[in-house]
Write a protein that holds these residues in place. Structure first.
Motif: not given
Length: 158
Positions: A42-43, A47-48, A57-59, A81-84
């Protein structure tokens, strides 16, 4: 309808890295509810998320305490993209850890260890990853842009 769980994003993340400590944590949590892994990762996710400011989309709509999920079902492209971006944050931490090791070991000794070569390789990988993340964010912005304003000569989007 439930949104995308952090486990889904974390699975994408885990496929992109090679860290035996995280793999051991991942494997130990497979039979459980992956709470330990989600808590640790989660940290990197927190940060990402701000770096993915142009997400379609609303993260910010998410549950970080009990469900470990986003409120929306994220597209595969947004998950990628989020995982990258998470990998970039993880690799930044790895490089910082090696730089801290370098401060504690004499320069001559540091050069004899494979960690010196590992540091150079990780710094190069981080540079390439930053460029790849930048390109993904640019491509995502182009894809989600309304070109009608540009076509009509309104370049400010107002």
């Amino acid at each position: 309808m439930a949104g995308t769980s952090y486990s889904t994003v974390n699975d994408f993340f885990m496929q992109q890295i090679d860290d035996y400590n995280l793999v051991a944590l991942y494997n130990s949590d497979v039979l459980n509810d992956t709470t330990n892994l989600n808590t640790y990762l989660m940290g990197f996710m927190l940060l990402a998320i701000p770096e993915f400011s142009d997400c379609s989309q609303d993260l910010s709509l998410r549950d970080d305490t009990t469900l470990f999920s986003f409120d929306e079902v994220l597209t595969d492209s947004n998950i990628k993209i989020l995982s990258k971006l998470m990998v970039k944050e993880w690799l930044s931490k790895e490089v910082k850890n090696l730089l801290q090791l370098r401060l504690h070991v004499q320069d001559v000794d540091f050069k004899t260890y494979s960690e010196a070569q590992n540091l150079t390789a990780k710094q190069n990988a981080l540079t390439l990853l930053k460029e790849e993340c930048s390109q993904l964010l640019i491509d995502n912005g182009y894809k989600n842009n309304s070109w009608a304003d540009w076509y009509s000569g309104n370049f400010s989007g107002l």
